[in-house]
Design a protein around this motif. Sequence first.
Motif, short mmCIF file in Angstrom:
data_model
loop_
_atom_site.label_atom_id
_atom_site.label_comp_id
_atom_site.label_asym_id
_atom_site.label_seq_id
_atom_site.Cartn_x
_atom_site.Cartn_y
_atom_site.Cartn_z
N GLY A 98 0.80 -1.21 0.00
CA GLY A 98 0.00 0.00 0.00
C GLY A 98 0.84 1.26 0.00
O GLY A 98 2.06 1.24 -0.13
N LYS A 99 0.17 2.39 0.20
CA LYS A 99 0.82 3.70 0.21
C LYS A 99 1.47 3.93 1.57
O LYS A 99 0.90 3.62 2.61
N VAL A 100 2.67 4.52 1.54
CA VAL A 100 3.45 4.74 2.76
C VAL A 100 3.59 6.23 3.01
O VAL A 100 4.07 6.98 2.14
N GLY A 101 3.19 6.67 4.19
CA GLY A 101 3.41 8.05 4.62
C GLY A 101 4.45 8.05 5.72
O GLY A 101 4.40 7.23 6.63
N ALA A 102 5.42 8.95 5.63
CA ALA A 102 6.52 8.94 6.61
C ALA A 102 6.89 10.35 7.03
O ALA A 102 6.90 11.28 6.22
N LEU A 103 7.19 10.49 8.29
CA LEU A 103 7.72 11.73 8.86
C LEU A 103 8.93 11.32 9.70
O LEU A 103 8.82 11.02 10.88
N ILE A 104 10.09 11.25 9.01
CA ILE A 104 11.27 10.65 9.63
C ILE A 104 12.22 11.70 10.19
O ILE A 104 12.66 11.60 11.31
#
Length: 412
Positions: A98-104
């Motif tokens: 699926g779609k991956v959202g990241a705030l790294i």
Amino acid sequence: MRNDEVLVKVEGVSKKFCKSLKRSLWYGAGDISRSVLGLKNPEKLRKDEFWAVKDVSFEVRRGECLGLIGHNGAGKSTLLKMLNGLIRPDEGRIEMKGKVGALIELGAGFNPVLTGRENVYNNGAVLGFSKAEIDRKFDEIVAFAEMEEFIDTPVQNYSSGMKVRLGFAVASQMEPDVLIIDEVLAVGDLGFKIKCFNEIYRLIENAAVILVSHSMPQVAQVCRTGLVLKQGKINFGPGKVSNAIINYFGIFENNGLNIEGNRRGEIRNFKFGNNDTSVELDISKNQNQPEIILENCQNVFFETSVIIEPSVENFSLIISITDIDQKVVAQVTPPERMFTNLTKMMVVEAKVNSLMLNTGNYSISVHIYNKSNAVDRGEILIGIRNILKFTVKKQKFVGAAPILYESRWKEC
């Protein structure tokens, strides 16, 4: 869409780095050449190389939130970068669905020269959304970030908090299947943090969330499972988040006592328990702390053996109980009158009818002062933090709060 669908699968993932920049460039050129020729890279570490992450495996299903915890340099951020595809693992396999959202990292994925509006469209395109889909979500993203006034300002002029607001808004409002959040939320203000965690609760219902934080209360509230990294390797888990937090704090523990104050007093012995069980600790022997488990928190006593210097006429004593995150949850306060120093060994005992503590792990700290009033407790003669640890086990789980008030209920 199955609720138990595995969205993140990590199998034996490892990543190595080189301490020397020159060697790193040389090794990189050689590894690329071998990759082009179809040859395997060296399995053993070369000079100045080290494993930042070594043999890590776990799964996260839809509807789950995994707390990834560990001290600074444990390998958490490196693992997240591999999950997000920013760097490739040297060993192992990562499968993301699926779609991956990241705030790294703070400002990661933002072009500082472009405006906030342009960066929203860029990030949305990277996540796989069409311009029409981003158009439909744009107003929600800006409203969530509370950036209406500055959305057309270059990102390089944003404060750290503004970057976090916009980054989290893009990552969350695009309704990702997998949401990865590093400890960048520590930068935001309290109001926005609450807003973010409320949004995480909403997203967990249909997504897999991986949260990195040094705030154990946040991890305990949001996550169901926990994974502890130590020097790049799994130290615990994946397992129950409460056990992961216990393991995390255990990394920092030592047998030495945390003593503070001007040392004009001395605590010789400490005894704690109730009618069913008790334990006594000889402070002078610096012995390992015995374990005590309370299933019944009624009629609890605290007994402290102290010696105070003759120059101190009166003293007072306070007993504090802290939770696993070292937050004070209760205190046993002294009487209004102060104790008279008899210049010899004295035993001070406090009895409590009921501690009213919930199931959990707690620590006891003892502090002795030379005066006590509502404004100023006075000078600390001697204080020992975490002098004794104990566990409370209730027969049933009745809530997340550390304190439970007993009451009488009736229907009206």
